[in-house]
Design a protein around this motif. Structure first.
Motif, PDB file in Angstrom:
ATOM      1  N   ILE A 153      37.824  -9.945  14.889  1.00 56.81           N
ATOM      2  CA  ILE A 153      37.041  -9.998  13.581  1.00 56.81           C
ATOM      3  C   ILE A 153      36.628  -8.748  13.330  1.00 56.81           C
ATOM      4  O   ILE A 153      36.373  -8.043  14.038  1.00 56.81           O
ATOM      5  N   SER A 154      36.505  -8.436  11.979  1.00 57.59           N
ATOM      6  CA  SER A 154      35.501  -7.008  11.520  1.00 57.59           C
ATOM      7  C   SER A 154      34.412  -7.251  11.420  1.00 57.59           C
ATOM      8  O   SER A 154      33.402  -8.225  10.702  1.00 57.59           O
ATOM      9  N   GLU A 155      33.585  -6.260  11.258  1.00 57.97           N
ATOM     10  CA  GLU A 155      31.625  -6.208  10.716  1.00 57.97           C
ATOM     11  C   GLU A 155      31.591  -6.212   9.534  1.00 57.97           C
ATOM     12  O   GLU A 155      30.420  -7.178   9.269  1.00 57.97           O
ATOM     13  N   PRO A 156      32.788  -6.153   8.508  1.00 60.80           N
ATOM     14  CA  PRO A 156      32.071  -6.820   6.882  1.00 60.80           C
ATOM     15  C   PRO A 156      32.203  -7.979   7.034  1.00 60.80           C
ATOM     16  O   PRO A 156      31.529  -8.853   6.298  1.00 60.80           O
ATOM     17  N   GLU A 157      33.551  -8.188   7.948  1.00 63.90           N
ATOM     18  CA  GLU A 157      33.882 -10.400   7.874  1.00 63.90           C
ATOM     19  C   GLU A 157      32.342 -10.622   8.322  1.00 63.90           C
ATOM     20  O   GLU A 157      31.638 -11.993   7.984  1.00 63.90           O
ATOM     21  N   LEU A 158      31.985  -9.965   9.330  1.00 62.85           N
ATOM     22  CA  LEU A 158      30.868 -10.761  10.152  1.00 62.85           C
ATOM     23  C   LEU A 158      29.738 -10.662   9.244  1.00 62.85           C
ATOM     24  O   LEU A 158      28.594 -11.586   8.719  1.00 62.85           O
ATOM     25  N   ALA A 159      29.990  -9.063   8.505  1.00 59.59           N
ATOM     26  CA  ALA A 159      27.993  -9.147   7.071  1.00 59.59           C
ATOM     27  C   ALA A 159      28.926 -10.924   6.546  1.00 59.59           C
ATOM     28  O   ALA A 159      27.614 -11.330   5.653  1.00 59.59           O
ATOM     29  N   ASP A 160      29.455 -10.789   5.726  1.00 57.33           N
ATOM     30  CA  ASP A 160      29.678 -11.518   4.685  1.00 57.33           C
ATOM     31  C   ASP A 160      29.205 -13.683   5.124  1.00 57.33           C
ATOM     32  O   ASP A 160      28.334 -14.063   5.147  1.00 57.33           O
ATOM     33  N   ALA A 161      30.241 -13.568   6.698  1.00 54.17           N
ATOM     34  CA  ALA A 161      29.165 -14.610   7.509  1.00 54.17           C
ATOM     35  C   ALA A 161      27.896 -15.135   7.486  1.00 54.17           C
ATOM     36  O   ALA A 161      26.516 -16.031   7.342  1.00 54.17           O
ATOM     37  N   ALA A 162      27.061 -13.466   7.776  1.00 52.93           N
ATOM     38  CA  ALA A 162      26.156 -13.564   7.746  1.00 52.93           C
ATOM     39  C   ALA A 162      25.489 -13.970   6.674  1.00 52.93           C
ATOM     40  O   ALA A 162      24.708 -15.171   6.377  1.00 52.93           O
ATOM     41  N   GLU A 163      25.805 -13.190   5.357  1.00 51.55           N
ATOM     42  CA  GLU A 163      25.462 -13.764   3.710  1.00 51.55           C
ATOM     43  C   GLU A 163      25.498 -15.350   3.794  1.00 51.55           C
ATOM     44  O   GLU A 163      24.291 -16.048   2.717  1.00 51.55           O
ATOM     45  N   ILE A 164      26.609 -15.927   3.780  1.00 55.40           N
ATOM     46  CA  ILE A 164      26.768 -17.296   3.715  1.00 55.40           C
ATOM     47  C   ILE A 164      25.668 -17.857   4.570  1.00 55.40           C
ATOM     48  O   ILE A 164      25.186 -18.814   3.588  1.00 55.40           O
ATOM     49  N   LEU A 165      25.731 -17.448   6.024  1.00 56.69           N
ATOM     50  CA  LEU A 165      24.653 -18.321   5.882  1.00 56.69           C
ATOM     51  C   LEU A 165      22.901 -18.571   5.739  1.00 56.69           C
ATOM     52  O   LEU A 165      22.322 -19.319   5.753  1.00 56.69           O
ATOM     53  N   LEU A 166      23.099 -17.145   5.282  1.00 53.41           N
ATOM     54  CA  LEU A 166      21.580 -17.365   4.471  1.00 53.41           C
ATOM     55  C   LEU A 166      22.214 -17.678   3.609  1.00 53.41           C
ATOM     56  O   LEU A 166      20.502 -18.336   2.888  1.00 53.41           O
ATOM     57  N   ASP A 167      22.613 -18.059   2.650  1.00 50.28           N
ATOM     58  CA  ASP A 167      22.551 -18.529   1.206  1.00 50.28           C
ATOM     59  C   ASP A 167      22.233 -20.053   1.307  1.00 50.28           C
ATOM     60  O   ASP A 167      22.228 -21.178   1.128  1.00 50.28           O
ATOM     61  N   CYS A 168      22.999 -20.581   2.651  1.00 53.69           N
ATOM     62  CA  CYS A 168      23.342 -21.871   3.029  1.00 53.69           C
ATOM     63  C   CYS A 168      22.492 -22.716   3.738  1.00 53.69           C
ATOM     64  O   CYS A 168      22.190 -23.905   3.302  1.00 53.69           O
ATOM     65  N   LEU A 169      21.150 -21.532   4.363  1.00 52.11           N
ATOM     66  CA  LEU A 169      20.026 -22.433   4.696  1.00 52.11           C
ATOM     67  C   LEU A 169      18.906 -23.269   4.014  1.00 52.11           C
ATOM     68  O   LEU A 169      18.740 -24.271   4.436  1.00 52.11           O
ATOM     69  N   PRO A 170      18.822 -23.082   2.604  1.00 55.69           N
ATOM     70  CA  PRO A 170      18.411 -24.375   2.356  1.00 55.69           C
ATOM     71  C   PRO A 170      18.878 -25.624   2.253  1.00 55.69           C
ATOM     72  O   PRO A 170      17.580 -26.707   1.759  1.00 55.69           O
ATOM     73  N   SER A 171      19.963 -25.745   2.524  1.00 50.54           N
ATOM     74  CA  SER A 171      21.025 -27.614   2.834  1.00 50.54           C
ATOM     75  C   SER A 171      19.658 -27.816   3.524  1.00 50.54           C
ATOM     76  O   SER A 171      19.808 -28.685   3.383  1.00 50.54           O
ATOM     77  N   LEU A 172      19.183 -27.280   5.028  1.00 51.07           N
ATOM     78  CA  LEU A 172      18.183 -28.011   5.635  1.00 51.07           C
ATOM     79  C   LEU A 172      17.400 -28.322   5.690  1.00 51.07           C
ATOM     80  O   LEU A 172      16.302 -29.314   6.239  1.00 51.07           O
ATOM     81  N   ASP A 173      16.721 -27.662   4.323  1.00 48.38           N
ATOM     82  CA  ASP A 173      15.051 -28.951   3.783  1.00 48.38           C
ATOM     83  C   ASP A 173      15.438 -29.854   3.483  1.00 48.38           C
ATOM     84  O   ASP A 173      15.755 -30.236   2.703  1.00 48.38           O
TER      85      ASP A 173
END
Length: 466
Positions: A441-461
């Motif tokens: 996996i590339s660093e840009p792909e890892l950065a994309d994954a981190a961004e999606i995880l961040l965007d999806c955190l409200p699902s835990l509320d």
């Protein structure tokens, strides 16, 4: 109303009604302007309606196959409602054409990602030459793979299996046989085992007995007796139990994957090694998930400089084909005789040649260095983006085996990520997001994954506490 089928950011949007004028462009030039017309071509456009977004969640092809699976297969799996059709690199695609960034690697198996060209070439060539002969006969790839594993590890010899749980079953038998052979003067040689809290060693009956979670074991009891579970990291309790003289072997994961991405300390492993040497018990590392480059070292235990008597491997070794292995020191191998153990399929030419290709790539120092670098990058990005969130307790791991511990169950976050095009796993008690991407996996792909995880955190509320 217009009916359209179009690709959006490489994701297939099923046909739906679009009540607007469509201005379709290619390379910046208009192709066609349409209003209230039937569009039959599938073109790259940036239009998406709320209705079409909903249709991304489930498709007819997926629905039909999921219903067939429920009818024809034994219901042992609580599957995610995704029907995957193909993959390339770190991307997977479902039967409706949706694209996913894969941070699961088939549960830490696809270290080289999907569709590695060298792997495909070797597997195709071997399939055209010789696939299976059984262990009645010799075959070149099996011997070559064993030589390569010995050359890159502490071990002197190798026994091949078809999976991780089979490798641990073999290690159980080898440990018992070693103790019987080494203590032929004793009427009752050591036969018991130590394993640790949160551990996972497999689902067959011997490996299951070594697995700490009761819900795995209880439906199938009685399992193999003689296993004591101690707290992971409790060196003093382990030392006392080992020196009792009853312990044939100690099974330990240098990094627990299924258990929650917990990493052993050097002091803990040093204490186990010292006590096993003193009591003549065997130290067995289970590196089925954490081994073979996952941590940035070829073997996870190399970072500690503390070596086992046996090590079990499986998941990534053949790049997705079924294989397992037990690597052993000579003192263990000398206790094993012809007929003590065996397998019809294990170590066949096809899987071993595939494994040689995987091992050659992953053992390259430059490749391992890149895994370490990407792991540090990913962990830093996750800590920076997610670390201050109320539900995130810790980001931990080494290399590209990373866990995000939450104070609630992780399932809502996993589901939200999937609907946003990211595949991740859980572990521990269901409150840990497990990230084990392909090692390519590339660093840009890892950065994309981190961004999606961040965007999806409200699902835990509003989620229940773990």
């Amino acid at each position: 109303m217009s009916s359209a089928c179009c690709f959006l950011n490489n994701s297939l949007l099923p046909a739906g009604d679009i009540s607007c004028q469509l201005n379709l462009r290619k390379n910046g030039k208009p192709i066609v302007a349409a209003s209230c017309t039937q569009i039959t071509a599938c073109l790259g456009i940036s239009v998406q309606t709320s209705e079409s977004k909903k249709s991304l969640e489930f498709g007819l092809k997926s629905k039909e196959l999921i219903e067939a699976e429920a009818k024809y297969l034994v219901g042992t799996y609580a599957r995610t409602p995704v029907v995957l059709s193909h993959g390339k690199g770190c991307k997977l695609y479902d039967v409706e054409g949706r694209e996913y960034l894969d941070l699961t690697s088939g549960i830490a198996v696809n270290a080289l990602g999907h569709g590695d060209e060298d792997w495909i070439r070797v597997v195709t060539g071997q399939a055209n030459t010789l696939t299976h002969v059984s262990n009645i006969y010799y075959s070149i790839p099996q011997v070559e793979l064993a030589k390569r594993l010995v050359a890159t590890s502490f071990a002197d010899r190798v026994f091949f299996t078809n999976s991780g749980t089979e490798a641990n079953e073999a290690a159980i038998k080898f440990a018992r046989k070693f103790q019987r052979s080494s203590n032929s003067n004793l009427e009752n040689p050591p036969t018991e085992f130590i394993a640790f809290s949160n551990c996972f060693h497999g689902r067959t009956m011997g490996a299951l007995a070594l697995t700490s979670k009761e819900h795995y074991r209880s439906p199938f009891e009685p399992v193999m007796p003689g296993v004591t579970f101690l707290e992971y990291g409790d060196a003093q309790a382990a030392r006392e139990m080992i020196l009792s003289g009853k312990i044939a072997a100690v099974f330990v994961e240098p990094i627990q994957g299924e258990g929650g991405i917990y990493t052993a300390t050097k002091e803990f492993l040093e204490s186990l090694r010292s006590a096993c040497d003193e009591a003549e018990s065997l130290l067995i590392y289970d590196e089925v998930q954490c081994g073979l480059g996952r941590t940035g070292d070829l073997w996870a235990h190399e970072a500690y400089g503390i070596y086992p008597d046996m090590m079990t491997l499986a998941k990534p070794l053949a790049g997705g084909l079924p294989i397992g292995a037990v690597l052993v020191k000579e003192k263990v191998a000398t206790a094993i005789s012809a007929g003590d153990h065996g397998s019809t399929f294990a170590g066949g030419p096809l899987v071993c040649n595939a494994a040689l290709t995987v091992l050659e790539k992953i053992s390259d120092p430059g490749f391992l260095s890149s895994v370490s670098k990407k792991g540090e990058f990913f962990k830093e990005v996750l800590e920076r983006k997610l670390g201050g969130h109320g539900h995130v307790k810790e980001v931990r791991g080494r290399g590209l085996i990373i866990g995000i511990e939450l104070d609630v169950l992780a399932a809502p976050l996993v589901d939200a990520c999937r609907l946003s095009g990211l595949l991740v796993l859980t572990s521990g008690k269901g409150n840990i997001v497990r990230l084990v991407p392909p090692l390519i996996i590339s660093e840009p792909e890892l950065a994309d994954a981190a961004e999606i995880l961040l965007d999806c955190l409200p699902s835990l509320d509003g989620s229940s506490r773990s």
